[in-house]
Structure formats: C-alpha cells, structure tokens
Scaffold this motif. Structure first.
Motif, PDB file in Angstrom:
ATOM      1  N   THR A   1       7.127  -5.364   7.664  1.00  0.00           N
ATOM      2  CA  THR A   1       7.140  -3.909   7.825  1.00  0.00           C
ATOM      3  C   THR A   1       8.169  -3.277   6.898  1.00  0.00           C
ATOM      4  OG1 THR A   1       8.702  -4.078   9.650  1.00  0.00           O
ATOM      5  CG2 THR A   1       6.386  -3.946  10.225  1.00  0.00           C
ATOM      6  N   VAL A   2       9.281  -3.987   6.672  1.00  0.00           N
ATOM      7  CA  VAL A   2      10.299  -3.440   5.773  1.00  0.00           C
ATOM      8  C   VAL A   2       9.860  -3.579   4.317  1.00  0.00           C
ATOM      9  CG1 VAL A   2      12.737  -3.512   5.174  1.00  0.00           C
ATOM     10  CG2 VAL A   2      12.032  -4.008   7.496  1.00  0.00           C
ATOM     11  N   GLN A   3       8.979  -4.568   4.078  1.00  0.00           N
ATOM     12  CA  GLN A   3       8.492  -4.813   2.716  1.00  0.00           C
ATOM     13  C   GLN A   3       7.575  -3.685   2.225  1.00  0.00           C
ATOM     14  OE1 GLN A   3       9.360  -7.337   0.791  1.00  0.00           O
ATOM     15  NE2 GLN A   3       7.981  -6.740  -0.860  1.00  0.00           N
ATOM     16  N   VAL A   4       6.940  -2.966   3.180  1.00  0.00           N
ATOM     17  CA  VAL A   4       5.984  -1.919   2.788  1.00  0.00           C
ATOM     18  C   VAL A   4       6.655  -0.876   1.899  1.00  0.00           C
ATOM     19  CG1 VAL A   4       4.491  -0.082   3.647  1.00  0.00           C
ATOM     20  CG2 VAL A   4       4.541  -2.271   4.822  1.00  0.00           C
ATOM     21  N   GLY A   5       7.854  -0.438   2.301  1.00  0.00           N
ATOM     22  CA  GLY A   5       8.568   0.561   1.511  1.00  0.00           C
ATOM     23  C   GLY A   5       8.867   0.052   0.117  1.00  0.00           C
ATOM     24  N   ALA A   6       9.297  -1.205   0.024  1.00  0.00           N
ATOM     25  CA  ALA A   6       9.611  -1.789  -1.282  1.00  0.00           C
ATOM     26  C   ALA A   6       8.357  -1.858  -2.152  1.00  0.00           C
ATOM     27  CB  ALA A   6      10.216  -3.170  -1.101  1.00  0.00           C
ATOM     28  N   ALA A   7       7.214  -2.181  -1.529  1.00  0.00           N
ATOM     29  CA  ALA A   7       5.955  -2.259  -2.288  1.00  0.00           C
ATOM     30  C   ALA A   7       5.553  -0.879  -2.804  1.00  0.00           C
ATOM     31  CB  ALA A   7       4.851  -2.846  -1.418  1.00  0.00           C
ATOM     32  N   ILE A   8       5.798   0.159  -2.002  1.00  0.00           N
ATOM     33  CA  ILE A   8       5.469   1.516  -2.448  1.00  0.00           C
ATOM     34  C   ILE A   8       6.312   1.879  -3.667  1.00  0.00           C
ATOM     35  CG2 ILE A   8       5.625   3.966  -1.819  1.00  0.00           C
ATOM     36  CD1 ILE A   8       4.755   3.229   0.977  1.00  0.00           C
ATOM     37  N   ILE A   9       7.614   1.545  -3.612  1.00  0.00           N
ATOM     38  CA  ILE A   9       8.480   1.829  -4.769  1.00  0.00           C
ATOM     39  C   ILE A   9       8.006   1.021  -5.982  1.00  0.00           C
ATOM     40  CG2 ILE A   9      10.797   1.537  -5.719  1.00  0.00           C
ATOM     41  CD1 ILE A   9      11.982   2.404  -3.206  1.00  0.00           C
ATOM     42  N   GLY A  10       7.674  -0.258  -5.772  1.00  0.00           N
ATOM     43  CA  GLY A  10       7.207  -1.094  -6.873  1.00  0.00           C
ATOM     44  C   GLY A  10       5.958  -0.525  -7.519  1.00  0.00           C
ATOM     45  N   GLY A  11       5.002  -0.115  -6.690  1.00  0.00           N
ATOM     46  CA  GLY A  11       3.740   0.431  -7.205  1.00  0.00           C
ATOM     47  C   GLY A  11       3.964   1.697  -8.008  1.00  0.00           C
ATOM     48  N   SER A  12       4.811   2.588  -7.479  1.00  0.00           N
ATOM     49  CA  SER A  12       5.019   3.838  -8.207  1.00  0.00           C
ATOM     50  C   SER A  12       5.835   3.580  -9.472  1.00  0.00           C
ATOM     51  CB  SER A  12       5.673   4.879  -7.311  1.00  0.00           C
ATOM     52  OG  SER A  12       6.914   4.427  -6.873  1.00  0.00           O
ATOM     53  N   SER A  13       6.687   2.527  -9.456  1.00  0.00           N
ATOM     54  CA  SER A  13       7.425   2.198 -10.681  1.00  0.00           C
ATOM     55  C   SER A  13       6.462   1.761 -11.774  1.00  0.00           C
ATOM     56  CB  SER A  13       8.434   1.075 -10.428  1.00  0.00           C
ATOM     57  OG  SER A  13       9.322   1.420  -9.406  1.00  0.00           O
ATOM     58  N   LEU A  14       5.481   0.919 -11.410  1.00  0.00           N
ATOM     59  CA  LEU A  14       4.472   0.497 -12.387  1.00  0.00           C
ATOM     60  C   LEU A  14       3.779   1.714 -12.964  1.00  0.00           C
ATOM     61  CD1 LEU A  14       2.755  -2.593 -10.712  1.00  0.00           C
ATOM     62  CD2 LEU A  14       4.400  -2.572 -12.585  1.00  0.00           C
ATOM     63  N   SER A  15       3.383   2.633 -12.055  1.00  0.00           N
ATOM     64  CA  SER A  15       2.671   3.797 -12.518  1.00  0.00           C
ATOM     65  C   SER A  15       3.547   4.683 -13.368  1.00  0.00           C
ATOM     66  CB  SER A  15       2.196   4.511 -11.328  1.00  0.00           C
ATOM     67  OG  SER A  15       1.709   5.122 -10.829  1.00  0.00           O
ATOM     68  N   PHE A  16       4.835   4.759 -13.033  1.00  0.00           N
ATOM     69  CA  PHE A  16       5.756   5.556 -13.850  1.00  0.00           C
ATOM     70  C   PHE A  16       5.802   4.995 -15.270  1.00  0.00           C
ATOM     71  CE2 PHE A  16       9.978   6.358 -15.620  1.00  0.00           C
ATOM     72  CZ  PHE A  16      10.042   7.733 -15.515  1.00  0.00           C
TER      73      PHE A  16
ATOM     74  N   ALA B   1      10.829   6.850   5.701  1.00  0.00           N
ATOM     75  CA  ALA B   1      10.123   6.764   6.977  1.00  0.00           C
ATOM     76  C   ALA B   1       9.652   5.331   7.243  1.00  0.00           C
ATOM     77  CB  ALA B   1       8.939   7.723   6.991  1.00  0.00           C
ATOM     78  N   CYS B   2       9.117   4.666   6.215  1.00  0.00           N
ATOM     79  CA  CYS B   2       8.677   3.269   6.367  1.00  0.00           C
ATOM     80  C   CYS B   2       9.849   2.386   6.770  1.00  0.00           C
ATOM     81  CB  CYS B   2       8.112   2.734   5.052  1.00  0.00           C
ATOM     82  SG  CYS B   2       6.463   3.293   4.720  1.00  0.00           S
ATOM     83  N   ASN B   3      10.996   2.575   6.103  1.00  0.00           N
ATOM     84  CA  ASN B   3      12.146   1.731   6.387  1.00  0.00           C
ATOM     85  C   ASN B   3      12.694   1.969   7.786  1.00  0.00           C
ATOM     86  OD1 ASN B   3      12.078   0.346   4.010  1.00  0.00           O
ATOM     87  ND2 ASN B   3      13.527   1.679   2.963  1.00  0.00           N
ATOM     88  N   VAL B   4      12.765   3.247   8.192  1.00  0.00           N
ATOM     89  CA  VAL B   4      13.277   3.551   9.532  1.00  0.00           C
ATOM     90  C   VAL B   4      12.336   2.952  10.577  1.00  0.00           C
ATOM     91  CG1 VAL B   4      13.698   5.399  11.194  1.00  0.00           C
ATOM     92  CG2 VAL B   4      14.533   5.621   8.853  1.00  0.00           C
ATOM     93  N   ALA B   5      11.024   3.178  10.398  1.00  0.00           N
ATOM     94  CA  ALA B   5      10.049   2.655  11.357  1.00  0.00           C
ATOM     95  C   ALA B   5      10.102   1.128  11.377  1.00  0.00           C
ATOM     96  CB  ALA B   5       8.653   3.143  10.985  1.00  0.00           C
ATOM     97  N   GLY B   6      10.183   0.512  10.193  1.00  0.00           N
ATOM     98  CA  GLY B   6      10.216  -0.952  10.110  1.00  0.00           C
ATOM     99  C   GLY B   6      11.439  -1.537  10.788  1.00  0.00           C
ATOM    100  N   ARG B   7      12.599  -0.892  10.548  1.00  0.00           N
ATOM    101  CA  ARG B   7      13.807  -1.400  11.190  1.00  0.00           C
ATOM    102  C   ARG B   7      13.755  -1.249  12.686  1.00  0.00           C
ATOM    103  NH1 ARG B   7      18.692   0.464   7.182  1.00  0.00           N
ATOM    104  NH2 ARG B   7      17.748  -0.411   5.317  1.00  0.00           N
ATOM    105  N   GLY B   8      13.131  -0.144  13.150  1.00  0.00           N
ATOM    106  CA  GLY B   8      12.966   0.047  14.584  1.00  0.00           C
ATOM    107  C   GLY B   8      12.157  -1.093  15.188  1.00  0.00           C
ATOM    108  N   LEU B   9      11.043  -1.426  14.521  1.00  0.00           N
ATOM    109  CA  LEU B   9      10.199  -2.531  15.004  1.00  0.00           C
ATOM    110  C   LEU B   9      10.992  -3.831  15.011  1.00  0.00           C
ATOM    111  CD1 LEU B   9       6.777  -1.937  13.236  1.00  0.00           C
ATOM    112  CD2 LEU B   9       7.342  -1.590  15.636  1.00  0.00           C
ATOM    113  N   GLN B  10      11.751  -4.040  13.914  1.00  0.00           N
ATOM    114  CA  GLN B  10      12.535  -5.260  13.781  1.00  0.00           C
ATOM    115  C   GLN B  10      13.506  -5.394  14.960  1.00  0.00           C
ATOM    116  OE1 GLN B  10      14.356  -5.239   9.968  1.00  0.00           O
ATOM    117  NE2 GLN B  10      13.871  -7.363   9.607  1.00  0.00           N
ATOM    118  N   ARG B  11      14.170  -4.286  15.288  1.00  0.00           N
ATOM    119  CA  ARG B  11      15.152  -4.310  16.370  1.00  0.00           C
ATOM    120  C   ARG B  11      14.465  -4.692  17.676  1.00  0.00           C
ATOM    121  NH1 ARG B  11      17.013   0.811  15.802  1.00  0.00           N
ATOM    122  NH2 ARG B  11      18.002   0.375  13.810  1.00  0.00           N
TER     123      ARG B  11
END
Lengths: 319, 286
Positions: B208-223, B266-276
């Motif tokens: 769940t925490v990886q989702v945010g990182a993947a979004i940044i990675g994808g937009s970096s490629l597109s950038f 939002a992804c990171n906050v939600a993911g960390r909540g789930l993790q906790r």
C-alpha cells in the motif's frame, strides 16, 4: 583468542573476495540485460548513428557494416562483451565521441550536484531530528508532516515551483545555465528535499530509541546536558541506519540527477542519459547504465563490509 | 471478521479511533477514484479542447486553474490525467506483487538450484539503481500508460520477490506447514494453500505504501518524455510542457504538481494507517 581474530580477518577477506566475484557476475548480468533491452528497441540503430532522416542507401549499408549491425546477434553480443571486458565502451552515435570521454566530461557536474544535495539533506535531517526527537507530540507531529511531504513530493515539481517563484518571480537565482554556488543552489536544494524527509524519519526514530538506552541515562546522570547527550552519544547510534540506506541514497540521487538536470537544463550525466535514451544512442546508454550498476554493486559491498567491521556480531553470524 | 474485530480491541483504543488525517486521506482518494472512473463528472471542459485565444490565461472565472499554452482548461486536464496516474500506481504495484509471488514460488518449489537462480536474477535486476531499469524498459516498449505501468512494475518486482521469499522461509518452518507436509500433501498444495497465503499479508500491507512511490515513478517517466504520448493528459507530462512557460504563467506548472503531490500524500497516509492496523493485529495474533 589470537587465532580466533586471525580467523575472522581471514573470513572477512574471503567474504569480500566472494562478494567481489559475485558482483562481477551481477554486473555482467546487468550488461547483458542492457544489451538485450537495446537489441529489442524498435528501429534500426543505423539511422540513430546517421542522424539524417533519408540517408543514401549505400551510406546506410556502409555504416551498418562498419558498426557490425549486419552480424548475427550472438556475434554482436560476444564482441560487445569483449569490448566491455577491455574497458572499451565504444563511441556515442549522436555526439560522435568516445563514451568514456562523454562520461568523464559529464561526471563532475553530476557528482557536484549529488554531493551538494546529499550534504544539504543530511545536514537538514540532523538538525531537524535532533531538535524534534522525543519532544512534545505537537513538535513531533509537525516534523512528521514535513517528512511525509518531503517523501511524497516528486522532485521535478519541487524544482519547477522553486524555479517559478525564486527565479522567475523574485529573480533570486538564475533560472538556467547558472554557474558557481548560485547556479548550484536550486538544483541541490531540489535534490536534497526528496532525501531529507526519509533521513529525518530514520534519524528521529533512531534517536528516540537511543535516548531510551541505559547509556543515555548514564550520561545524563554524569551531568551531561540534553544537547550534549543527543549530539555526542545518541546521534552516533542513530546515524548507522543512514549507512544502511546508502544504496537507496545512490539510486535516489541518480534518478534525482536525471530529473533535476532536466528541470534546470543543467549539464551532467543524468541529462545525458535521458537524451541518449530518447535518441537511441546505444553505446552511451549502455556505458552509463553499466557503470552505474557497477558503482552501485560496489557500494553495496562496501556498506556490508563496513558493517562487518563496525559490528563484530555480524562477522560470526554469517559467513 | 471476528478475528479482526477482536484484534482491534486488543491492539488498543488508539488504533480503533479513525484519525482525522486518515479520514481526510480516504475522502481525497475517493475523489481521485471518481476522477479516474468518470472524469466527465468533475471536469467542466473537454481535456483536449484547444482555444488559442485564451492561452495561458491564468486562474480566473471559467478556468479556476487557468489554461495552458494551447488554451486547454488545466483543471479538466488534471481531472482527466488522474486515470493514468492511478493506473500506474495500482497496476505497477499489483504487477510487482504478482510477479514477486510467482518468482518466489518458483524459488520455493524448485529446490536449491531454482532458488539460487531466482535470487541471482533478482540480484542482477536490483543492480540497476533507482528508475534506471524502468527507463530502459520504456525505451524498448515505447511510451504509453500501460508500458510505464509494466516498467515501474518490473523494476519493483525483484524487491517484492525477495521480501516474499523471506516471509516464506519463516513460514515453511512453522508447525502447520510441517503438519500439512507430514499428512502427505503435495508440495504445490502445501505452498498454495498454506505458505503463500500466510506470506502475503505483510507484503500486501507494505505494497500500500508502494502505490505512492509507483505514482511518482510513473509521472517521472512521463516528465522525461517516456510516458503516454501527447495530447493525452498526464500530470508529469503537463508539468514538462508547463516548464517552458514558467516565466509567462505559473499556474500551468503548479497545479498538476499539486494534484500529484496531494494524491501521493493521501496514498501514503492511507497506507501507513493500514500498516499500523495490520501490524497491531499481527502482534496480537502471535
């Protein structure tokens, strides 16, 4: 006792040699993956070399034969490996220079950027973590919010926002092509912001753990002030995970350099790589990628070795 | 269901209370989901409707986030760009988890030689620092949302394979797996029924925490121009286009980044909540 020490030292050397041997295989594998990837890239590389949309056919045939593109893939692969083993990275198609010369010319600028970014990030993280670790919930929450923002903000956006407001609106920094510290400031800050958050988080957790340890209590009991306990004793313990994160740091700095150099139109290895990839400049892409993989693998070995030297428990635990 | 409820009770009152930050994050993610599924519901304009007379107009009536260099409405393009980022974030993570499971299953069932082969292969792929591998993959496949998803997924799969394998090594030694084996179940059966299902939950929580990182990675490629082709609206590509007009108009380059950052936060906050939550549960169950 002496014999035991000698054995661990031998073990350490043997371990290092084994790791180095494995790393040669890994780098060879990475080079193979890169070669295979570029072979699969659609489009005839000959046209990338010629840089001319409609070259005369005899020229195409000549260049194709000259560079060995008409040979079977297996033959091209063995020639590629042979050249690589002797340290020959070939010539860049687009820049028409030896890949080594391109890399050495661009490396300095990227190392300068990465070093500045790393120092800024570590400095900011040490200050922020030492100031906020174990403090009131409100302070810790504020720091945690900043850390979250730092890891969630893509560096290209940070760079663009800094450019928009500090360069174009307030004219504090040159927008592009700046040299010296003023030209380095914005790119380095952009790069640092992406790393500082993760560092602060790790450092703060480490500090909070260290401050609960008996040695912290002991040092307080001997009359050390709170700042002294934090800086002289707890911080040392908290800094070790940063060493563990070296691999992550290098990956982030390298990817960051590709992006930051593109945002600020700064010269360097990162932007060279981005242009080489979009221009199908095979030798240049291969050279940069293989060197990066080799440096990364060596770094990981160095970190593991450092750990074994720093922490004797690890030496006995694993071969 | 009851297990989860009792675990939550045992994990302490702090975990049961919904934190305001988490509530905000989930609300925002719901909005993101709507934008990804029915963009026309939220966007006031067509994302590719060109209007050169009102290019780079800046925020104002009719165009709350202004217009870009071709007079297209920035807010509408942001709304339509959501789908690409969400696809890459969820798709790449799902790909990495599935590929990681398959690889670690091969390693677990194939004996020592297979294990060695899989591990050395992941070593090779992990030797590419950062986004390097993803950039290479996109260079081969060509730029598109699907290819960026595959590229980011492929570059994070080796890490997941190692993680799942590590979990499996622990679970393989547990009593219930030993018992299943002693009862004469076939290895594949034991693996699919006991080892894999028990190795995955902690990995999924990490994902769940990886989702945010993947979004940044994808937009970096597109950038970098390695994402979906123009005129497709994509946040990273919008920022790359806006970069050339920063001196004339700040809005084109600021708002897409804001949407991107808010989604990742939002992804990171939600993911960390789930993790906790799940970590509390794991400690209680043990």
């Amino acid at each position: 006792m002496k014999r035991a020490e000698g054995r661990t030292a031998d073990g350490l050397i043997g371990w290092t040699l084994r790791r180095l041997l494995l790393s040669v295989i890994v780098v060879f594998g990475a080079a193979t993956v890169t070669f295979a990837t570029l072979q699969l890239t659609p489009g005839d590389p000959t046209y990338a070399v010629l840089n001319n949309p409609s070259p005369p056919p005899e020229l195409v045939a000549h260049v194709r034969h000259d560079l060995g593109f008409d040979r079977p893939v297996a033959d091209q692969y063995t020639r590629f490996l042979g050249r690589l083993a002797t340290g020959d990275l070939g010539r860049s198609y687009q820049l028409d220079q030896p890949v080594w010369r391109v890399i050495t010319a661009q490396l300095g600028s990227t190392v300068e950027l990465a070093a500045a970014g790393f120092v800024l990030a570590l400095g900011a993280a040490v200050v922020l973590a030492t100031a906020t670790a174990g403090r009131r919930p409100l302070v810790r929450r504020a720091s945690a919010a900043l850390e979250l923002l730092s890891v969630s903000t893509p560096s290209f956006w940070t760079g663009i926002v800094l450019l928009t407001f500090l360069s174009f609106r307030l004219h504090l920094f040159p927008a592009t092509g700046g040299t010296g510290p003023r030209g380095l400031a914005l790119p380095a800050i952009t790069l640092a912001l992406g790393i500082a958050g993760a560092y602060t988080q790790v450092l703060r957790e480490g500090l909070e753990r260290a401050l609960d340890e008996p040695f912290a209590l002991n040092s307080r009991a001997r009359g050390s002030g709170e700042t002294a306990v934090r800086l002289r004793h707890a911080l040392r313990h908290a800094l070790t995970p940063i060493v563990t994160m070296s691999g992550w740091t290098m990956g982030t700095l390298l990817t960051g350099a590709v992006i930051v150099e593109s945002v600020f139109s700064r010269q360097g290895l990162g932007r060279t790589l981005a242009t080489a990839i979009s221009g199908h400049d095979l030798p240049l892409v291969t050279g940069i990628v293989v060197l990066a993989a080799a440096a990364f693998t060596l770094l990981n070995i160095a970190v593991d070795l450092l750990y074994r030297i720093l922490d004797p428990r690890l030496r006995e635990a694993a071969p | 269901m009851t297990a989860v409820a009792s675990a939550e009770r045992l994990a302490g009152a702090g975990d049961r209370r919904v934190r305001p930050g988490a509530a905000l994050a989930w609300t925002f993610l719901a909005l993101v989901a709507v934008a990804a599924l029915w963009p026309s519901l939220l966007a006031g304009h067509e994302p590719n409707a060109v209007d050169p007379a009102h290019a780079l107009a800046g925020p104002g009536a009719g165009h709350p986030f202004g217009t870009d260099q071709l007079g297209r409405d920035v807010l509408s393009r942001i709304v339509y760009g959501t789908r690409a980022s969400v696809t890459i974030g969820l798709g790449a993570t799902a790909f990495a988890v599935v590929a990681g499971s398959v690889l670690s299953t091969l390693a677990a069932l194939g004996g020592r030689a297979a294990d060695e082969l899989v591990m050395r292969t992941t070593d090779v792929f992990l030797a590419f620092p950062g986004l390097l591998l993803a950039m290479l993959v996109v260079a081969v496949l060509g730029g598109s949302t699907l290819n960026a998803t595959l590229a980011i997924g492929m570059s994070s799969a080796p890490g997941f394979a190692r993680l799942i394998r590590g979990q499996m090594l622990v679970i393989r030694e547990s009593d219930y797996v030993q018992a299943a084996r002693a009862l004469g179940r076939r290895p594949l059966d034991v693996h699919l029924r006991h080892t894999l299902p028990n190795a995955l939950p902690p990995v999924l929580v990490l994902a769940t925490v990886q989702v945010g990182a993947a979004i940044i990675g994808g937009s970096s490629l597109s950038f970098l121009g390695l994402g979906p082709k123009p005129p497709t609206a994509e946040w990273g590509a919008m920022l790359a286009e806006g970069r050339s007009f920063l001196a004339a108009d700040w809005a084109v380059a600021v708002f897409p980044g804001l949407a991107l950052t808010a989604t990742v936060v939002a992804c990171n906050v939600a993911g960390r909540g789930l993790q906790r939550r799940f970590e509390g549960r794991r400690h209680v169950v043990r």
